[in-house]
Motif scaffolding. Structure first.
Motif, short mmCIF file in Angstrom:
data_model
loop_
_atom_site.label_atom_id
_atom_site.label_comp_id
_atom_site.label_asym_id
_atom_site.label_seq_id
_atom_site.Cartn_x
_atom_site.Cartn_y
_atom_site.Cartn_z
N TYR A 7 0.83 -1.21 0.00
CA TYR A 7 0.00 0.00 0.00
C TYR A 7 0.87 1.26 0.00
CZ TYR A 7 -4.49 -2.35 0.75
OH TYR A 7 -5.64 -3.10 0.61
N LEU A 8 1.97 1.22 0.73
CA LEU A 8 2.85 2.38 0.80
C LEU A 8 3.49 2.66 -0.55
CD1 LEU A 8 3.97 4.50 2.72
CD2 LEU A 8 5.84 2.94 3.27
N VAL A 9 3.90 1.62 -1.26
CA VAL A 9 4.45 1.79 -2.60
C VAL A 9 3.43 2.46 -3.52
CG1 VAL A 9 5.21 0.56 -4.68
CG2 VAL A 9 6.12 -0.09 -2.44
N ALA A 10 2.17 2.02 -3.43
CA ALA A 10 1.12 2.60 -4.26
C ALA A 10 0.90 4.07 -3.90
CB ALA A 10 -0.18 1.81 -4.08
N PHE A 11 0.96 4.40 -2.61
CA PHE A 11 0.81 5.77 -2.14
C PHE A 11 1.88 6.68 -2.75
CE2 PHE A 11 2.58 8.70 1.14
CZ PHE A 11 1.57 9.65 1.17
N VAL A 12 3.12 6.22 -2.77
CA VAL A 12 4.23 7.02 -3.27
C VAL A 12 4.17 7.16 -4.79
CG1 VAL A 12 6.75 7.17 -3.48
CG2 VAL A 12 5.70 6.44 -1.32
N ILE A 13 3.92 6.07 -5.51
CA ILE A 13 3.86 6.13 -6.97
C ILE A 13 2.70 7.01 -7.43
CG2 ILE A 13 3.56 4.80 -9.09
CD1 ILE A 13 6.26 4.39 -7.73
N GLY A 14 1.54 6.85 -6.80
CA GLY A 14 0.40 7.70 -7.14
C GLY A 14 0.71 9.17 -6.92
N GLY A 15 1.51 9.46 -5.90
CA GLY A 15 1.89 10.84 -5.62
C GLY A 15 2.70 11.48 -6.73
#
Length: 382
Positions: A122-130
Motif C-alpha cells: 500500500y505504501l508503494v502505491a501511495f508514493v507512486i500515485g503521488g
C-alpha cells in the motif's frame, strides 16, 4: 554574434535561432509503450496548461536577456536565481508538497494493515500515485527560512511543515494520524538546474513512515525528474530511475524501477538501441524478505499500480488507479502560526491577480532573507 548577444538584442528570437546560436541539440525521442508517445511522460496539453506555458515562456525570454549563454549552454541552479512572479502559482512549496500525498487513503489503509508485506504494498502505491499528482505548469514560491504551513485532512490527519534551510533549500514535514496509528515525516532538498530547453531536478532527502502496530519504520527517497519543452515544443514531465523502500524491522525491501529495461530476445535486441528498449513510464519491482521474493509490482506511474499476488489473500491486486482512486486535499487550519505561508504578501497579491505588487513584495522578502543570511554568517565568525 554570440549566444548571449543574440538573446540580449533580439526579443523576437525564435526557437530555431535559439538552438543554432546556442548549439543546442534537438530533443531525443525513443520508442513508445503502453499508450505513450515519443519518449513518454506526462503531457501538459490542456487549454489551461497551454495558456500558462505561453505566459511562462514570455517571462523566460525576458530573463534570458539578462543571463545569456550561462543559462543556455552551461546550465544554472534554479534555486539560486530570482524568477519573475509570472512563472509562479500563488502557493509556497510548503503548501504544494501535499500534492504528493493526494492518495492519503492508501497511507491510512497501510496503517490498519496487519501484514507488514501488504502494508509495504500500500505504501508503494501511495508514493507512486503521488508522482502522478505532483504535476503543475506553474512553479511554487520558494519558502523563506522559518516559514511554516499547517493543514488538516478531513479524516483528521494533520500536516506541519517548515523551511529549515535557505541554501540549500530544505523543507521538513510531519504528518500524523489523530489516533497515532502512523507518523509520516521527512525532509526535501529541492535541486533543479536548467539548460537549453529542459530542467532536471529532484526532491532529494529521506522520507519515512512509522507505524504504531509493530513500531516499524519504512523509508524511501523520490526519483529524479526531467521536464522538457521549457522554451518550445511540447511540455513533458518524466520520471526515471529507482525508488528504494526499506523496512529493516521486518527485513523487507522493494526496489521500484521506473522506465525499466524491456525484456527482449537476442534477435530483437539487435534492432533496438539501449535507450529505445526502455519501457516508457512503466514501473516494475520485487518485494523481498531476506532472500525470498514475496511479490512483484507492475504498472505505470501515470495510471496504476498492481501487485501480482495482491493483498488480503489475493482479493485485491490493483491498489492505485488514476481513474478511480479518491484524491484528498488538506485544508489550512483556522489559526496558524504567524510564520504560515498564507501570510506572505507576495502570495496574497498574486492570488488577487496583482503581479506588480506581488513582484515588489517578492523582491523585498528576498532582500530580507539575504540580509538575515549575512547576519547568520557574521554570527558564526564570532
Amino acid at each position: 554574434m554570440t549566444c548571449a548577444a543574440k538573446v540580449a538584442t533580439d526579443s523576437a528570437l525564435d526557437e530555431e535561432d535559439y538552438r543554432e546560436e546556442c548549439e543546442l541539440p534537438e530533443e531525443e525521442h525513443t520508442e513508445s509503450h503502453a499508450g505513450t508517445s515519443g519518449s513518454g511522460g506526462y503531457k501538459f496539453d490542456t487549454a489551461a496548461d497551454k495558456e500558462d506555458i505561453k505566459t511562462q515562456r514570455q517571462a523566460v525570454w525576458v530573463l534570458l536577456k539578462g543571463v545569456g549563454s550561462t543559462l543556455l549552454r552551461d546550465g544554472v541552479n534554479l534555486t539560486k536565481i530570482s524568477l519573475p512572479v509570472r512563472v509562479f502559482e500563488p502557493r509556497s512549496f510548503l503548501q504544494r508538497i501535499t500534492d504528493n500525498w493526494a492518495y492519503l487513503d492508501l497511507l491510512e489503509i497501510a496503517a490498519d494493515t496487519v501484514d507488514p508485506a501488504d502494508r509495504l504494498k500500500y505504501l508503494v502505491a501511495f508514493v507512486i500515485g503521488g508522482l502522478r499528482r505532483a504535476t503543475s505548469t506553474l512553479k511554487p514560491f520558494n519558502p523563506i527560512i522559518g516559514e511554516t504551513a499547517q493543514s488538516v485532512y478531513a479524516s483528521g490527519v494533520t500536516v506541519a511543515a517548515e523551511q529549515i534551510s535557505h541554501h540549500p533549500p530544505i523543507s521538513s514535514w510531519d504528518v500524523r494520524d489523530q489516533h497515532n496509528k502512523f507518523r509520516f515525516y521527512g525532509n526535501g532538498n529541492w535541486v533543479a538546474s536548467a539548460r537549453g530547453n529542459s530542467i532536471k531536478g529532484q526532491q532529494s532527502g529521506r522520507q519515512a513512515c512509522w507505524f504504531a502496530s509493530d513500531g516499524a519504520t519504512v523509508s524511501w527517497e523520490l526519483p529524479p525528474l526531467h521536464l522538457r519543452g521549457i522554451m518550445w515544443g511540447e511540455r513533458v514531465l518524466k520520471y526515471s530511475g529507482e525508488i528504494h523502500f526499506t523496512d529493516d524491522l521486518n527485513d523487507l525491501s522493494c526496489v521500484v524501477h521506473i522506465d525499466p529495461q524491456a525484456s527482449t530476445s537476442f534477435i530483437s535486441s539487435l534492432w533496438r538501441s539501449k535507450k529505445s528498449a526502455k519501457q516508457q513510464d512503466q514501473i516494475r519491482g520485487s518485494l523481498v524478505q531476506g532472500e525470498r521474493v514475496l511479490d512483484t509490482v507492475t504498472g505505470c506511474w501515470l495510471t496504476h499500480v498492481e501487485w501480482e499476488r495482491g493483498v488480503a489473500g489475493g482479493k485485491v491486486n490493483r491498489l492505485w488507479d488514476v481513474q478511480t482512486s479518491p484524491v484528498r486535499t488538506p485544508q489550512a487550519i483556522p489559526s496558524p502560526l504567524q510564520s504560515d505561508s498564507r501570510f506572505r504578501q507576495d502570495l496574497q497579491f498574486l492570488e488577487k491577480g496583482d503581479q506588480d505588487a506581488s513582484q515588489e513584495w517578492k523582491s523585498k522578502l528576498e532582500e530580507v532573507q539575504r540580509h538575515d543570511r549575512r547576519l547568520r554568517k557574521e554570527g558564526l565568525k564570532h
